[in-house]
Design a protein around this motif. Structure first.
Motif, PDB file in Angstrom:
ATOM      1  N   GLN A 259       0.724  -1.200   0.016  1.00  0.00           N
ATOM      2  CA  GLN A 259      -0.045  -0.171   0.128  1.00  0.00           C
ATOM      3  C   GLN A 259       0.832   1.310   0.091  1.00  0.00           C
ATOM      4  O   GLN A 259       1.005   2.041   1.037  1.00  0.00           O
ATOM      5  N   THR A 260       1.465   1.576  -1.132  1.00  0.00           N
ATOM      6  CA  THR A 260       2.474   2.480  -1.223  1.00  0.00           C
ATOM      7  C   THR A 260       1.854   3.871  -1.531  1.00  0.00           C
ATOM      8  O   THR A 260       2.248   5.023  -1.411  1.00  0.00           O
ATOM      9  N   ALA A 261       0.439   3.939  -2.115  1.00  0.00           N
ATOM     10  CA  ALA A 261      -0.391   5.135  -2.415  1.00  0.00           C
ATOM     11  C   ALA A 261      -1.768   5.061  -2.266  1.00  0.00           C
ATOM     12  O   ALA A 261      -2.595   5.200  -3.082  1.00  0.00           O
ATOM     13  N   PRO A 262      -2.167   4.737  -0.938  1.00  0.00           N
ATOM     14  CA  PRO A 262      -3.449   4.671  -0.594  1.00  0.00           C
ATOM     15  C   PRO A 262      -4.273   6.119  -0.754  1.00  0.00           C
ATOM     16  O   PRO A 262      -5.508   5.970  -1.066  1.00  0.00           O
ATOM     17  N   PHE A 263      -3.509   7.172  -0.464  1.00  0.00           N
ATOM     18  CA  PHE A 263      -4.266   8.564  -0.495  1.00  0.00           C
ATOM     19  C   PHE A 263      -4.544   8.924  -1.825  1.00  0.00           C
ATOM     20  O   PHE A 263      -5.588   9.337  -2.379  1.00  0.00           O
ATOM     21  N   MET A 264      -3.655   8.805  -2.907  1.00  0.00           N
ATOM     22  CA  MET A 264      -3.763   9.178  -4.143  1.00  0.00           C
ATOM     23  C   MET A 264      -5.056   8.299  -4.960  1.00  0.00           C
ATOM     24  O   MET A 264      -5.860   8.613  -5.480  1.00  0.00           O
ATOM     25  N   THR A 265      -4.805   6.916  -4.385  1.00  0.00           N
ATOM     26  CA  THR A 265      -6.095   5.904  -4.819  1.00  0.00           C
ATOM     27  C   THR A 265      -7.371   6.456  -4.619  1.00  0.00           C
ATOM     28  O   THR A 265      -8.308   6.671  -5.355  1.00  0.00           O
ATOM     29  N   ASN A 266      -7.616   7.199  -3.319  1.00  0.00           N
ATOM     30  CA  ASN A 266      -8.849   7.520  -2.966  1.00  0.00           C
ATOM     31  C   ASN A 266      -9.077   8.890  -3.656  1.00  0.00           C
ATOM     32  O   ASN A 266     -10.427   9.192  -4.056  1.00  0.00           O
ATOM     33  N   ILE A 267      -8.043   9.753  -3.780  1.00  0.00           N
ATOM     34  CA  ILE A 267      -8.336  11.107  -4.339  1.00  0.00           C
ATOM     35  C   ILE A 267      -8.676  11.035  -5.932  1.00  0.00           C
ATOM     36  O   ILE A 267      -9.656  11.666  -6.238  1.00  0.00           O
ATOM     37  N   PHE A 268      -8.058  10.249  -6.424  1.00  0.00           N
ATOM     38  CA  PHE A 268      -8.297  10.046  -7.847  1.00  0.00           C
ATOM     39  C   PHE A 268      -9.179   8.927  -8.486  1.00  0.00           C
ATOM     40  O   PHE A 268      -9.216   8.579  -9.522  1.00  0.00           O
ATOM     41  N   SER A 269      -9.932   8.390  -7.513  1.00  0.00           N
ATOM     42  CA  SER A 269     -10.958   7.433  -7.643  1.00  0.00           C
ATOM     43  C   SER A 269     -12.316   8.164  -7.547  1.00  0.00           C
ATOM     44  O   SER A 269     -13.480   7.573  -7.760  1.00  0.00           O
ATOM     45  N   GLN A 270     -12.467   9.681  -7.147  1.00  0.00           N
ATOM     46  CA  GLN A 270     -13.530  10.259  -6.899  1.00  0.00           C
ATOM     47  C   GLN A 270     -14.320  10.567  -8.561  1.00  0.00           C
ATOM     48  O   GLN A 270     -13.616  10.465  -9.492  1.00  0.00           O
ATOM     49  N   ASN A 271     -15.526  11.361  -8.170  1.00  0.00           N
ATOM     50  CA  ASN A 271     -16.217  11.595  -9.482  1.00  0.00           C
ATOM     51  C   ASN A 271     -15.380  12.955  -9.902  1.00  0.00           C
ATOM     52  O   ASN A 271     -14.749  13.612  -9.087  1.00  0.00           O
ATOM     53  N   GLY A 272     -15.175  13.088 -11.312  1.00  0.00           N
ATOM     54  CA  GLY A 272     -14.179  14.140 -11.662  1.00  0.00           C
ATOM     55  C   GLY A 272     -12.822  13.748 -11.913  1.00  0.00           C
ATOM     56  O   GLY A 272     -11.989  14.504 -12.252  1.00  0.00           O
ATOM     57  N   ALA A 273     -12.507  12.430 -11.580  1.00  0.00           N
ATOM     58  CA  ALA A 273     -11.029  12.102 -11.287  1.00  0.00           C
ATOM     59  C   ALA A 273     -10.640  10.996 -12.306  1.00  0.00           C
ATOM     60  O   ALA A 273     -11.842  10.143 -12.515  1.00  0.00           O
ATOM     61  N   CYS A 274      -9.764  10.662 -12.564  1.00  0.00           N
ATOM     62  CA  CYS A 274      -9.138   9.537 -13.424  1.00  0.00           C
ATOM     63  C   CYS A 274      -7.866   9.063 -13.318  1.00  0.00           C
ATOM     64  O   CYS A 274      -6.978   9.854 -12.925  1.00  0.00           O
ATOM     65  N   ILE A 275      -7.555   7.799 -12.998  1.00  0.00           N
ATOM     66  CA  ILE A 275      -6.068   6.976 -12.930  1.00  0.00           C
ATOM     67  C   ILE A 275      -5.895   6.574 -14.290  1.00  0.00           C
ATOM     68  O   ILE A 275      -6.430   5.655 -14.771  1.00  0.00           O
ATOM     69  N   ILE A 276      -5.162   7.144 -14.799  1.00  0.00           N
ATOM     70  CA  ILE A 276      -4.800   6.761 -16.421  1.00  0.00           C
ATOM     71  C   ILE A 276      -3.740   5.747 -16.543  1.00  0.00           C
ATOM     72  O   ILE A 276      -2.651   5.858 -15.850  1.00  0.00           O
ATOM     73  N   GLN A 277      -3.964   4.841 -17.098  1.00  0.00           N
ATOM     74  CA  GLN A 277      -3.285   3.520 -17.485  1.00  0.00           C
ATOM     75  C   GLN A 277      -2.283   3.897 -18.728  1.00  0.00           C
ATOM     76  O   GLN A 277      -2.522   4.400 -19.511  1.00  0.00           O
ATOM     77  N   ASN A 278      -1.194   2.981 -18.587  1.00  0.00           N
ATOM     78  CA  ASN A 278      -0.399   3.158 -19.771  1.00  0.00           C
ATOM     79  C   ASN A 278       0.279   4.364 -20.274  1.00  0.00           C
ATOM     80  O   ASN A 278      -0.028   5.049 -21.298  1.00  0.00           O
ATOM     81  N   SER A 279       0.985   5.004 -19.431  1.00  0.00           N
ATOM     82  CA  SER A 279       1.583   6.425 -19.698  1.00  0.00           C
ATOM     83  C   SER A 279       3.129   6.409 -19.485  1.00  0.00           C
ATOM     84  O   SER A 279       3.515   5.616 -18.773  1.00  0.00           O
TER      85      SER A 279
END
Length: 534
Positions: A259-279
């Motif tokens: 669990q290296t990035a639990p905060f970012m997981t929460n922040i960027f899983s909200q409405n209006g947010a996205c976690i971009i794959q393959n960058s």
């Protein structure tokens, strides 16, 4: 007496044979590792034989210099021997020859970055120092052969004269030299004198070329991709947080088992947010990656850096106040004479945190937002992140991940930093867009910019959140290349849109369809070629 003379002659022949073989081996390594074969075999490449002879002349001249009666010449010869052995040590350790990117980094790195790489430097120069001492001992105590300098010196003078004539006849190189850029001239020296002399000449040329980044004049011209006039902006606050040396596969957000990035997981899983794959990043060095993000620089040429407005200048043109906030570990030289320093100095405010740990950057951001009531702001935040020697973490990170290696702790610290910055942004703005990505990836426990084949130095996270419905995940996805990757080369176009500028779709599509990266050796390569080789 005849026996001694025969032994001495045999020693001379054996020594010359050894030097010839060593020169051939080094020339072969340089040719095969420099990507300059042009689909020819090594032995059909004229440059191989030139490098063979110049390397042999170099070794012979070093040998002669070590036996000289003048201490100055002995010292210079010893220095060149040490530099050459350092290059060999680097090749043995990394399996690569020293790239122009590494040499540029030596010149353009700040003191903190230089100190952070001291362990890796010691690994290279330590064996070279021992080998130098051992060879000098053998020269003084065992080998008594003295060689004559006439032939090697004559060849060096002739080859140097030919090269100077070639350079003076090249109009493009002359134009570059006239504006104070000498590195492409020095690249020819690296190709022709691969043993120490070439790299030393490139270092000197790189140092002399930093003056081209000293201009403070505002650039008037927009890149041809930008459609004018800009629109009235609907983003009050645009924040780009640029991580450092962050490998995407070490983020729990992207599936890592710790669990290296639990905060970012929460922040960027909200409405209006996205976690971009393959960058992936556009380069493996900060000095190259940041200009490819914050200006219309392209991997093939630096011309747009000097001829077109940067993202910083475009933001100012459209009534944004601009900030460059960074960790002390990412400090820019006082002269700002680096490629990304050239961009940074155009910001309205350049400020650095007071503590080496990134978590304290949230205080700097809060002070910025408290003290400035400008209606529009563009803020660039540059983290120390996970740069070697992986010390950007504290006790809180160690308690959260007690069994994690240092690199993972730095990712956790970055996670806490992004959360702290996000909280400050939310506190002071209700109309914002935030991007978190990284300047490049990392070959964990090795570094970056040291290998031409490892894709890890390019694979990065990209996370996005906006309070504006217009800028959603589909907006980001529209910049994805047909290769399936979101390239760091798209950052400039994403930011242009966020700052109120429309982009010519024909030019944008052409760039999307040309997914390539700037390699550590200065070449440009399709990204899929790297990812498929891994």
């Amino acid at each position: 007496m005849k026996t001694c003379k025969v032994i001495k002659n045999n020693q001379w022949l054996i020594l010359l044979l050894v030097y010839t073989v060593l020169s051939a081996i080094w020339a072969y390594i340089v040719i095969t590792k420099s990507d300059i074969l042009f689909n020819k075999s090594v032995f059909k490449n004229l440059l191989f034989y030139i490098d063979w002879v110049t390397t042999l002349c170099f070794i012979v001249l070093v040998h002669i210099g070590v036996y000289n009666r003048h201490y100055f010449i002995v010292g210079i010869s010893t220095l060149f021997l040490f530099l050459f052995l350092s290059e060999i040590s680097y090749f043995i350790y990394y399996g690569e020859i020293i790239s122009v990117g590494i040499l540029d980094s030596i010149v353009e790195s700040n003191a903190n970055e230089a100190l952070s790489m001291s362990k890796q430097v010691l690994i290279i120069i330590g064996p070279a120092f021992i080998a130098t001492a051992l060879i000098l001992f053998i020269f003084r105590k065992i080998i008594t052969v003295k060689l004559r300098p006439t032939i090697p010196l004559s060849f060096c003078i002739i080859s140097l004269s030919v090269m100077v004539c070639a350079i003076t006849r090249d109009q493009s190189l002359n134009r570059e030299a006239q504006r104070g850029y000498y590195k492409n001239n020095a690249v020819l020296f690296r190709h022709t004198y691969p043993a120490a002399v070439g790299n030393l000449s490139y270092l000197l040329a790189s140092f002399a070329s930093t003056n081209i980044y000293s201009s403070t004049n505002e650039i008037e011209k927009f890149n041809e991709a930008i459609l004018l006039p800009p629109n009235k902006t609907d983003n009050d606050l645009v924040v780009l947080i640029m991580g450092e040396s962050s490998l995407v596969s070490r983020y729990s957000t992207y599936g890592y088992h710790k669990q290296t990035a639990p905060f970012m997981t929460n922040i960027f899983s909200q409405n209006g947010a996205c976690i971009i794959q393959n960058s992936h990043s556009a380069a493996a060095f900060t000095k190259d990656s940041l200009p490819l993000t914050l200006s219309f620089n392209i991997p093939e040429s630096d011309d747009n850096l000097f001829n077109n407005k940067s993202i910083i200048e475009m933001a100012k043109f459209n009534h944004y106040k601009t900030y460059w906030l960074a960790s002390p570990g990412q400090g820019i030289k006082d002269s700002f004479e680096t490629k990304f320093g050239f961009i940074a100095r155009k910001s309205d405010v350049v400020a650095f945190g007071k503590d080496m740990h990134d978590i304290y950057l949230s205080q700097l951001l809060e002070e910025t937002l408290q003290q400035d009531n400008s209606p529009k702001k563009f803020i660039f935040v540059h983290l120390r992140g996970s740069h070697q020697p992986y010390e950007n973490y504290d006790e809180i990170d160690k308690q959260a991940l007690p069994d994690a290696e240092k690199y993972d702790l730095t990712i956790h610290h970055t996670d806490r930093t992004v959360k702290a910055l996000y909280d400050v942004i939310n506190k002071y703005s209700h109309n914002y867009t935030l991007i978190y990505t990284s300047d490049h990836g990392e070959i964990v426990n090795v570094g970056h910019g040291v290998s031409s084949t490892n894709v890890d130095q390019f694979l990065i996270p990209f996370m996005f959140i906006s309070t504006n419905d217009r800028y959603n995940c589909q907006f980001i996805e529209s910049f994805r290349s047909p290769t399936g990757y979101l390239s760091g080369l798209m950052n400039k176009y994403i930011l242009s849109n966020l700052l109120g500028y429309d982009v010519d779709q024909t030019i944008l599509n052409k760039e999307k369809n040309n997914d390539r990266v700037f390699m550590p050796d200065g070449s440009v390569m399709p990204f899929l070629k790297i990812s498929n080789n891994d």
